[in-house]
Design a protein around this motif. Structure first.
Motif, short mmCIF file in Angstrom:
data_model
loop_
_atom_site.label_atom_id
_atom_site.label_comp_id
_atom_site.label_asym_id
_atom_site.label_seq_id
_atom_site.Cartn_x
_atom_site.Cartn_y
_atom_site.Cartn_z
N SER A 1 2.26 -25.04 37.69
CA SER A 1 3.41 -24.59 36.90
C SER A 1 2.97 -23.65 35.78
N SER A 2 1.79 -23.04 35.93
CA SER A 2 1.22 -22.22 34.86
C SER A 2 1.32 -20.73 35.17
N TYR A 3 1.51 -19.95 34.13
CA TYR A 3 1.50 -18.49 34.25
C TYR A 3 0.99 -17.92 32.93
N ILE A 4 0.57 -16.65 32.96
CA ILE A 4 0.11 -15.97 31.75
C ILE A 4 0.97 -14.76 31.52
N ALA A 5 1.38 -14.52 30.26
CA ALA A 5 2.28 -13.42 29.95
C ALA A 5 2.19 -13.08 28.48
N ALA A 6 2.73 -11.90 28.14
CA ALA A 6 2.98 -11.53 26.75
C ALA A 6 4.43 -11.94 26.46
N PRO A 7 4.66 -13.03 25.72
CA PRO A 7 5.99 -13.67 25.70
C PRO A 7 7.08 -12.89 24.96
N GLU A 8 6.96 -12.79 23.64
CA GLU A 8 8.02 -12.21 22.84
C GLU A 8 7.48 -11.87 21.45
N PRO A 9 8.24 -11.08 20.65
CA PRO A 9 7.76 -10.72 19.31
C PRO A 9 7.40 -11.95 18.49
N GLY A 10 6.27 -11.85 17.77
CA GLY A 10 5.81 -12.97 16.96
C GLY A 10 4.83 -13.87 17.68
N GLU A 11 4.65 -13.68 19.00
CA GLU A 11 3.70 -14.48 19.77
C GLU A 11 2.62 -13.56 20.32
N SER A 12 1.68 -14.13 21.10
CA SER A 12 0.58 -13.36 21.68
C SER A 12 0.41 -13.74 23.14
N VAL A 13 -0.41 -12.97 23.86
CA VAL A 13 -0.69 -13.27 25.27
C VAL A 13 -1.26 -14.67 25.37
N SER A 14 -0.67 -15.50 26.27
CA SER A 14 -1.10 -16.89 26.37
C SER A 14 -0.70 -17.46 27.72
N VAL A 15 -1.34 -18.60 28.06
CA VAL A 15 -0.99 -19.33 29.29
C VAL A 15 0.13 -20.31 28.94
N LYS A 16 1.19 -20.29 29.75
CA LYS A 16 2.36 -21.14 29.50
C LYS A 16 2.74 -21.90 30.76
N SER A 17 3.63 -22.89 30.59
CA SER A 17 4.17 -23.65 31.71
C SER A 17 5.65 -23.31 31.88
N PHE A 18 6.08 -23.14 33.15
CA PHE A 18 7.50 -22.84 33.37
C PHE A 18 8.29 -24.10 33.76
N THR A 19 7.76 -25.28 33.39
CA THR A 19 8.47 -26.53 33.69
C THR A 19 9.87 -26.53 33.08
N TYR A 20 9.99 -25.97 31.84
CA TYR A 20 11.28 -25.94 31.17
C TYR A 20 11.84 -24.52 31.05
N TYR A 21 11.21 -23.57 31.74
CA TYR A 21 11.66 -22.16 31.67
C TYR A 21 11.45 -21.54 33.03
N GLN A 22 12.26 -21.98 34.02
CA GLN A 22 12.05 -21.63 35.42
C GLN A 22 12.23 -20.14 35.68
N PRO A 23 11.25 -19.50 36.36
CA PRO A 23 11.45 -18.10 36.78
C PRO A 23 12.49 -18.02 37.89
N SER A 24 13.04 -16.82 38.10
CA SER A 24 14.11 -16.64 39.09
C SER A 24 13.56 -16.30 40.47
N PHE A 25 12.48 -15.51 40.54
CA PHE A 25 11.89 -15.14 41.82
C PHE A 25 10.47 -14.65 41.59
N ALA A 26 9.71 -14.45 42.70
CA ALA A 26 8.33 -13.97 42.62
C ALA A 26 8.18 -12.72 43.48
N VAL A 27 7.13 -11.94 43.24
CA VAL A 27 6.83 -10.74 44.03
C VAL A 27 5.33 -10.72 44.31
N HIS A 28 4.97 -10.61 45.62
CA HIS A 28 3.57 -10.44 46.01
C HIS A 28 3.27 -8.95 46.05
N VAL A 29 2.34 -8.48 45.21
CA VAL A 29 2.03 -7.05 45.10
C VAL A 29 1.34 -6.59 46.38
N ASN A 30 1.89 -5.54 47.01
CA ASN A 30 1.34 -5.01 48.26
C ASN A 30 0.12 -4.14 48.00
#
Length: 465
Positions: A436-465
């Protein structure tokens, strides 16, 4: 005097009754709207759909203002525009962009929409970026809000006050009784609020205490962080999850070389894997040495035979020698071509290398429009990581959602892109690490970090060709 008191009481009861009818009518007119949350709904979508602010929805439904999380199937109460009387002017004005301003924030502040701001300023339909110092046209003013129910209560209070002046003695006694009751009610309300605040602080303290205590299993090992390590690579070495490493250790924003980590219930032994790999290489080296010795002996035998043949017949040996040289030249040319072909073949990157590289930017601050390690926004971060491995996925979240094959989140693999928002209008992107882990640049005031989407479910995924 008795008749006067009765008359006064009738006047007061009549006034209070009228006030009750007025407030009841006002409450029925301003009844809130309910919304049943469906898949891909967000608080921002609902604020745009119903023309109200995100803050009003979250405050009315007690939604966490940090995560903005709502669940599919949840019933939300939406404050209607009739609940407040907004006083806005339609005059177009100009605003100079300040640090932290966004199109969405300006739209909320001036009671308009992002689309109207784009149309008014000739911006592209997918434009989100504005710069400090830009002059933006807006078609509204800062919204001032007055509660309708408060106006109704004020009107009724005024009428009651005017009526009570006609019977001074009775009104004075009623007012004193009402003030005493109001004071008692206010004190009871303050006591309740104080109790609620103390309970909330105690709950937060207990939660903080629990979070600060790491869990160490009976079966655990200790690992010393080395240069180039990340939580993901360490988890892969020992066959555990990033979440289990976080639970077992009190971690800061970044790992430090030499830091000692506890690994609970490891399923792999990295040292045993290295020893097995070396054992496999030893027979191969022995075989290679033996083959080289045999080749040397064969060459020596061929040389002896060639010398005998030269002694027997020089005429015959000269064409043979020329043939041998031609054969050797051909073999050398073929080996050279094969070697060149191997060098020219580019090596493909591994997913683990991409994920390790992404995590080296942990702690880089979020900067709106940022595309370098000096500061990233969400799509700028993913673009920078994939560009390092020769993958051009586009600059914006809108472009990146079309950079590969769309997948369900349940089918995503480490290294795939995760998106939040409907396909075609995604508003956030990160890189999937597994579990349930992903890494992203979240939002203003935060920094690049590893997060869990247990309470913030993504809508879909894309496999880069």
């Amino acid at each position: 005097m008795k008749d006067l008191n009765n008359t006064t009481k009738k006047i007061l009861f009549g006034t209070v009754g009228a006030a009750g009818l007025f407030l009841a009518s006002s409450a029925s007119v301003n009844a809130d709207t309910t919304h049943h949350v469906v898949k891909n709904d967000t608080v921002w979508d609902l604020s745009q759909k119903y023309g109200v602010s995100i803050q009003s929805i979250e405050q009315l439904n007690k939604i966490n203002t940090d995560t903005h999380l709502i669940r599919e199937g949840q019933t939300l109460t939406i404050p209607t525009t009739g609940k407040t009387a907004a006083k806005t002017a339609t005059k177009t004005s100009q605003v100079t962009v300040k640090a932290g301003d966004t199109l969405w924030a300006l739209a909320q502040k001036y009671g308009t929409t992002v689309e109207k701001l784009r149309q008014l300023n000739g911006l592209a339909s997918d434009a989100y970026l504005i710069h400090v110092g830009d002059v933006i046209k807006v078609d509204g003013q800062v919204t001032t809000t007055t509660t309708t129910n408060a106006q109704a209560t004020s009107t009724v209070s005024s009428e009651a006050s005017q009526t009570s002046q006609a019977a001074a003695t009775a009104s004075s006694e009623a007012n004193q009784t009402s003030q005493a009751a109001a004071t008692a009610s206010s004190e009871a309300s303050q006591t309740s609020q104080a109790t609620s605040t103390a309970s909330s602080e105690a709950s937060q303290a207990a939660s903080t205490s629990q979070a600060a205590t790491p869990y160490v299993a009976a079966n655990h090992v200790t690992y010393t962080v080395q240069a180039g390590d990340s939580l993901y690579t360490i988890a892969q070495k020992y066959g555990v999850t990033v979440d289990s490493l976080r639970q077992a250790n009190t971690l800061g924003a970044t790992l430090q070389v030499g830091q000692s980590l506890t690994v609970n219930d490891p399923t792999k032994n990295p040292q045993a894997s290295v020893a097995a790999s070396q054992a496999e290489q030893t027979p191969a080296q022995t075989t290679t040495t033996s083959q080289a010795t045999q080749a040397t002996q064969t060459t020596q035998a061929a040389t002896t035979t060639n010398q005998v043949a030269q002694t027997t017949s020089q005429t015959t040996s000269q064409p043979a020698a020329q043939t041998s040289q031609a054969s050797q030249t051909t073999q050398t040319s073929q080996q050279t071509q094969a070697s060149q072909a191997q060098v020219a073949t580019p090596s493909s990157y591994s997913v683990s290398a991409l994920l390790s590289y992404a995590q080296t930017f942990t702690g880089v601050p979020y900067v709106l429009g940022g595309t370098t390690p000096a500061g990233f926004d969400c799509s700028g971060f993913t673009q920078y990581v994939f560009n390092h491995f020769g993958k051009n996925i586009g600059r914006t979240t809108y472009q990146q959602q079309y950079a590969g094959t769309k997948l369900a989140v349940s089918s995503a693999q480490p290294g795939d892109l995760l998106f939040w928002g409907a396909y075609g209008s995604a508003y956030h992107v990160g890189i999937y690490l597994g579990g349930s882990s992903y890494i992203a640049a979240p939002e203003p005031g935060e920094s690049v970090s590893v997060k869990s989407f247990t309470y913030y479910q993504p809508s879909f995924a894309v496999h880069v060709n």
